[in-house]
Scaffold this active site. Structure first.
Site, PDB file in Angstrom:
ATOM      1  N   SER A 124       0.832  -1.204   0.000  1.00  0.00           N
ATOM      2  CA  SER A 124       0.000   0.000   0.000  1.00  0.00           C
ATOM      3  C   SER A 124       0.867   1.256   0.000  1.00  0.00           C
ATOM      4  CB  SER A 124      -0.857  -0.024   1.265  1.00  0.00           C
ATOM      5  OG  SER A 124      -1.398   1.248   1.513  1.00  0.00           O
ATOM      6  N   TYR A 149      -2.002  -1.312  10.876  1.00  0.00           N
ATOM      7  CA  TYR A 149      -2.260  -1.869   9.534  1.00  0.00           C
ATOM      8  C   TYR A 149      -1.108  -1.506   8.596  1.00  0.00           C
ATOM      9  CZ  TYR A 149      -3.899  -1.973   4.732  1.00  0.00           C
ATOM     10  OH  TYR A 149      -3.969  -2.191   3.381  1.00  0.00           O
ATOM     11  N   LYS A 153       2.022  -3.822   6.488  1.00  0.00           N
ATOM     12  CA  LYS A 153       2.427  -3.786   5.074  1.00  0.00           C
ATOM     13  C   LYS A 153       3.931  -3.540   4.971  1.00  0.00           C
ATOM     14  CE  LYS A 153      -1.566  -4.545   3.397  1.00  0.00           C
ATOM     15  NZ  LYS A 153      -1.819  -5.868   2.863  1.00  0.00           N
TER      16      LYS A 153
HETATM   17  P1  NAD Z   1     -10.851  -7.588   1.295  1.00  0.00           P
HETATM   18  O1  NAD Z   1     -11.067  -7.601   2.763  1.00  0.00           O
HETATM   19  O2  NAD Z   1     -12.039  -7.407   0.411  1.00  0.00           O
HETATM   20  O3  NAD Z   1     -10.078  -8.915   0.846  1.00  0.00           O
HETATM   21  C1  NAD Z   1      -9.197  -9.611   1.694  1.00  0.00           C
HETATM   22  C2  NAD Z   1      -9.641 -11.055   1.728  1.00  0.00           C
HETATM   23  O4  NAD Z   1      -8.748 -11.787   2.579  1.00  0.00           O
HETATM   24  C3  NAD Z   1     -11.063 -11.248   2.294  1.00  0.00           C
HETATM   25  O5  NAD Z   1     -11.813 -12.008   1.377  1.00  0.00           O
HETATM   26  C4  NAD Z   1     -10.836 -11.993   3.608  1.00  0.00           C
HETATM   27  O6  NAD Z   1     -11.905 -12.871   3.896  1.00  0.00           O
HETATM   28  C5  NAD Z   1      -9.511 -12.695   3.342  1.00  0.00           C
HETATM   29  N1  NAD Z   1      -8.724 -12.998   4.558  1.00  0.00           N
HETATM   30  C6  NAD Z   1      -8.403 -12.159   5.576  1.00  0.00           C
HETATM   31  N2  NAD Z   1      -7.681 -12.832   6.497  1.00  0.00           N
HETATM   32  C7  NAD Z   1      -7.526 -14.099   6.037  1.00  0.00           C
HETATM   33  C8  NAD Z   1      -6.895 -15.256   6.549  1.00  0.00           C
HETATM   34  N3  NAD Z   1      -6.268 -15.270   7.741  1.00  0.00           N
HETATM   35  N4  NAD Z   1      -6.916 -16.401   5.816  1.00  0.00           N
HETATM   36  C9  NAD Z   1      -7.559 -16.414   4.616  1.00  0.00           C
HETATM   37  N5  NAD Z   1      -8.204 -15.362   4.103  1.00  0.00           N
HETATM   38  C10 NAD Z   1      -8.187 -14.210   4.806  1.00  0.00           C
HETATM   39  O7  NAD Z   1      -9.768  -6.463   0.986  1.00  0.00           O
HETATM   40  P2  NAD Z   1      -9.284  -5.840  -0.403  1.00  0.00           P
HETATM   41  O8  NAD Z   1      -9.691  -4.418  -0.435  1.00  0.00           O
HETATM   42  O9  NAD Z   1      -9.646  -6.739  -1.528  1.00  0.00           O
HETATM   43  O10 NAD Z   1      -7.711  -5.857  -0.171  1.00  0.00           O
HETATM   44  C11 NAD Z   1      -6.908  -6.939  -0.583  1.00  0.00           C
HETATM   45  C12 NAD Z   1      -5.479  -6.694  -0.120  1.00  0.00           C
HETATM   46  O11 NAD Z   1      -5.031  -5.442  -0.648  1.00  0.00           O
HETATM   47  C13 NAD Z   1      -5.355  -6.581   1.393  1.00  0.00           C
HETATM   48  O12 NAD Z   1      -4.135  -7.189   1.782  1.00  0.00           O
HETATM   49  C14 NAD Z   1      -5.295  -5.102   1.633  1.00  0.00           C
HETATM   50  O13 NAD Z   1      -4.606  -4.773   2.806  1.00  0.00           O
HETATM   51  C15 NAD Z   1      -4.548  -4.631   0.399  1.00  0.00           C
HETATM   52  N6  NAD Z   1      -4.812  -3.224   0.070  1.00  0.00           N
HETATM   53  C16 NAD Z   1      -6.097  -2.789  -0.079  1.00  0.00           C
HETATM   54  C17 NAD Z   1      -6.346  -1.450  -0.361  1.00  0.00           C
HETATM   55  C18 NAD Z   1      -7.765  -0.937  -0.488  1.00  0.00           C
HETATM   56  O14 NAD Z   1      -7.952   0.281  -0.445  1.00  0.00           O
HETATM   57  N7  NAD Z   1      -8.767  -1.799  -0.691  1.00  0.00           N
HETATM   58  C19 NAD Z   1      -5.275  -0.561  -0.504  1.00  0.00           C
HETATM   59  C20 NAD Z   1      -3.965  -1.044  -0.367  1.00  0.00           C
HETATM   60  C21 NAD Z   1      -3.751  -2.381  -0.082  1.00  0.00           C
END
Ligand code: NAD
Ligand code: UDP
Length: 339
Positions: A124, A149, A153
């Protein structure tokens, strides 16, 4: 070629799985469904007309992970699984460190013990911290993160980099996302936060659909052109395509590489509200409120490296982002819970 996608039923994961399937990859998804719904699997199949393997698995369960990685030939892993609510991470830091960091260590051990050496990680823009000038560029030193959080990362980036130093056969791609919004143009998959949305676009969409009364804009006294914060919003389908490019890159390159995935153009909160209203012909009620702790006034990406080395640039504009966000929300007013 088979790609293992952790967290593949979540928001960014599901859009990436669609693009991987459309590009001809075999896909195995693992997800513990903590923040996603089993219905997503069927919707991905409906959009693509292709099959995928879904296994309910928690990355904290190393034995369960080993069952997945030892029984199949996995060429590359895209690692999305993690907890991502910034505010919650301040309240429950250990939950975040355990899930995100222990989970990643389990995953990397399981992959490498079973012959998979290519890992793409969802990082991120938050790792740039408060100290850096804008736009952010990959060669900058990482900064001080504003939440546990963010630290997960930053720490996971370091863990993967160190793992690569110890094993030069690894390919590690760290993708630093800016602000993903929008949804698949079909309106069948999108962002479905549980409870009150933390992020701007889901909040705007829920106001527009009548689930919330009004948006509170967190601060209008920043040193920005209209006083509200500016961010680099990127369409989630563009972001998903960036992952397909990263899989191609990892297949050809060893070592650790970092890429910003953003558009390079910042928009303010007010500009997003206005663009949403214009693109969709719908009013979004808002009020100005206090600043939110930890928010930076503005940041955006320099994505030249992704253009040059991955052959990737964001193609969709703000109107596409606003239209597709609303198309998803209006067709699924209560998210996936209606199925
Ligand atoms: P999201 O919560 O929709 O997707 C994450 C998925 O991981 C979920 O389906 C959840 O059920 C699963 N998960 C969480 N812990 C788990 C575990 N212990 N075992 C198995 N599955 C698990 O989030 P997203 O927005 O799709 O983000 C995906 C990734 O991108 C994340 O790592 C997030 O930190 C990163 N990210 C997101 C953003 C944003 O703005 N959405 C920005 C930067 C980085
Ligand atoms: N924001 C807002 N009201 C909300 C949610 C977000 O004004 O209800 C603002 C927030 O202050 C930030 C921008 O919208 O300036 C984007 O916030 P988001 O949480 O979506 O992403 P962040 O950049 O914090 O990761």
């Amino acid at each position: 070629m088979t790609v293992l996608v952790t967290g593949g039923l979540g928001y960014i994961g599901s859009h990436t799985v669609v693009e991987l399937l459309n590009s001809g990859y075999e896909v195995i998804v693992i997800d513990n469904l903590y923040n996603s719904y089993p219905e997503v699997e069927g919707r991905i199949k409906e959009i693509t007309g292709k099959d995928l393997t879904f296994i309910k698995c928690d990355i904290l369960d190393k034995a369960a992970l080993d069952l997945v990685t030892s029984k199949r030939e996995i060429d590359c892993c895209i690692h999305f699984a993690g907890l991502k609510a910034v505010g919650e991470s301040v309240q429950k830091p250990l939950l975040y460190y355990e899930n995100n960091i222990t989970g990643t260590i389990n995953l990397v051990n399981s992959l490498t013990e079973n012959g998979c050496k290519k890992i793409i990680f969802s990082s991120s823009a938050t790792v740039y911290g408060e100290e850096n000038d804008i736009p952010y560029i990959e060669t900058m030193k990482k900064g001080t993160c504003s939440s546990p959080y963010g630290w997960t990362k930053s720490m996971i980036e370091q863990i993967l980099t160190d793992a690569n130093t110890a094993d030069p056969e690894l390919s590690v791609v760290l993708l630093r996302y800016f602000n993903p919004i929008g949804a698949h143009p079909s309106g069948r998959i999108g962002e479905d936060p549980q409870g009150i949305p933390n992020n701007l676009m889901p909040y705007i969409s829920q106001v527009a659909v009548g689930r919330r009364d009004h948006l509170t804009i967190f601060g209008n006294d920043y040193k920005t052109p209209d006083g509200t914060c500016r961010r680099d919003y990127i369409h989630v389908v563009d972001l998903a395509e960036g992952h397909v490019k990263a899989v191609e890159y990892a297949a050809k390159n060893k070592g650790t590489s970092i890429f910003n995935l953003g558009t390079g153009t910042p928009y303010s909160v007010l500009e997003i509200v206005n663009a949403f209203e214009k693109a969709n012909g719908i009013e979004v009620k808002y009020e100005f409120g206090a600043r939110r702790a930890g928010d930076l006034p503005e940041f955006w990406a320099n994505s030249d490296k992704a253009k040059k080395e991955l052959g990737w640039t964001a193609k969709k504009n703000l109107e596409d982002m606003c239209r597709d966000s609303w198309n998803w929300q209006k067709n699924n007013p209560n998210g996936y819970r209606e199925d």
